[in-house]
Design an enzyme around this catalytic site. Structure first.
Site, PDB file in Angstrom:
ATOM      1  N   CYS A  75       0.813  -1.212   0.000  1.00  0.00           N
ATOM      2  CA  CYS A  75       0.000   0.000   0.000  1.00  0.00           C
ATOM      3  C   CYS A  75       0.860   1.282   0.000  1.00  0.00           C
ATOM      4  CB  CYS A  75      -1.000  -0.041   1.154  1.00  0.00           C
ATOM      5  SG  CYS A  75      -2.460   0.959   0.818  1.00  0.00           S
ATOM      6  N   ARG A 108     -12.041   6.797  -2.252  1.00  0.00           N
ATOM      7  CA  ARG A 108     -11.083   5.747  -1.889  1.00  0.00           C
ATOM      8  C   ARG A 108     -11.538   4.413  -2.491  1.00  0.00           C
ATOM      9  NH1 ARG A 108      -7.390   7.372   1.671  1.00  0.00           N
ATOM     10  NH2 ARG A 108      -6.699   5.272   2.145  1.00  0.00           N
ATOM     11  N   HIS A 155      -3.385  -5.110   1.923  1.00  0.00           N
ATOM     12  CA  HIS A 155      -2.764  -5.069   3.238  1.00  0.00           C
ATOM     13  C   HIS A 155      -3.637  -5.786   4.241  1.00  0.00           C
ATOM     14  CE1 HIS A 155      -5.126  -1.442   4.098  1.00  0.00           C
ATOM     15  NE2 HIS A 155      -4.772  -1.033   2.922  1.00  0.00           N
TER      16      HIS A 155
HETATM   17  N1  GLN Z   1      -1.838   6.984   1.655  1.00  0.00           N
HETATM   18  C1  GLN Z   1      -2.065   6.017   0.646  1.00  0.00           C
HETATM   19  C2  GLN Z   1      -3.422   6.120  -0.033  1.00  0.00           C
HETATM   20  O1  GLN Z   1      -4.415   6.378   0.613  1.00  0.00           O
HETATM   21  C3  GLN Z   1      -1.819   4.623   1.214  1.00  0.00           C
HETATM   22  C4  GLN Z   1      -2.799   4.234   2.266  1.00  0.00           C
HETATM   23  C5  GLN Z   1      -2.484   2.947   2.938  1.00  0.00           C
HETATM   24  O2  GLN Z   1      -1.336   2.511   3.064  1.00  0.00           O
HETATM   25  N2  GLN Z   1      -3.524   2.336   3.455  1.00  0.00           N
HETATM   26  O3  GLN Z   1      -3.471   5.957  -1.228  1.00  0.00           O
END
Ligand code: GLN
Length: 248
Positions: free
Chosen positions: A96, A133, A201
């Site tokens: 990630c 997201r 993850h």
């Molecule tokens: N900051 C990154 C994103 O949101 C990775 C997030 C994460 O590792 N969960 O794309």
């Protein structure tokens, strides 16, 4: 000397969300059950990284804020060592936020966070808030060097960044369920020899013990590992696949 796996956890304080420690624990247990020694080094902000001292490098997830905190240090003090380690065949698993930093850069609006350019990829943060997201359970098909035929990796993604692979990069897998790198490309992650970047993850390795074994054997330069009694691990994998809507 007895065989041992030397693992380096990069930025374990800052780049460690969603069970990243559990992934390391699983590696340790599966090595122990096979009589393989296990050495874990934690290398953080300001620490020197010895490219020859580790067989497997692990960098976990991190939110944008944590990525900002590590990026400068990573590029200035660890980039050369990671390139050298990869060139001599060490394995690297970056998850990630860690995956995003393996590429050339991570763009957030006007801001650009530099990555180490170990893979030909870059990431762009989607505008908007939580609604943009890419979140949910994932199942994908992967074909890894040294393994016969495709396998399924199952896990969970939660990212605002969209990762675009360049012509010199190959994806880790083809998305069966879920969003993957961009939500539109149909691909997830990046794979280059023993270098793996992925958005999966959470407890990625406990959900996919076969993949943990592939990492261990790749890092050790072995063709195979002794089989284990994997009834519980197989049940965990089946459960992760059910969650993604792709049961066995
Ligand atoms: N900051 C990154 C994103 O949101 C990775 C997030 C994460 O590792 N969960 O794309």
């Amino acid at each position: 000397m007895a065989e041992r796996l030397r693992v380096c956890a990069l930025y374990p304080q800052l780049m460690s969300i969603y069970a990243d420690r559990g992934n390391l624990l699983l590696l340790e247990r599966r090595c122990a059950w096979r009589g393989i020694g296990f050495e874990l080094s934690r290398v953080g902000h300001g620490d020197t990284l010895d490219p020859d001292a580790h067989d497997l490098f692990y960098m976990g997830g991190g939110q944008d804020r944590d990525q900002r905190l590590v990026a400068d240090d990573l590029v200035t003090h660890k980039r050369a060592a990671l390139h050298a380690a990869a060139a001599r065949g060490a394995a690297i698993l970056a998850v990630c936020g860690g995956y995003q930093l393996l590429g050339h850069h991570y763009e957030l609006g006007q801001e650009r966070i530099a990555g180490i350019g170990l893979v030909d990829a870059h990431t762009v943060r989607a505008p908007g808030g939580t609604e943009t997201r890419l979140v949910g359970n994932v199942a994908m098909e992967v074909t890894l060097p040294g393994l016969d035929g495709p396998r399924v990796l199952a896990g969970f993604e939660n990212h605002g960044g969209r990762t675009h692979l360049g012509p010199d990069a190959s994806p880790l897998g083809r998305v069966i369920k879920g969003h993957g790198n961009t939500g539109a490309s149909g691909f997830e992650g990046v794979l280059d020899g023993g270098i793996v970047g992925t958005y999966l993850h959470g407890p990625l390795l406990p959900k996919n013990a076969w993949f943990a074994d592939w990492l261990v054997q790749t890092a050790l330069g072995r063709d195979e590992l002794a089989p284990l009694d994997d009834r519980l691990e197989d049940a965990a994998h089946a459960s992760a696949r059910r969650a993604a809507g792709f049961p066995i």
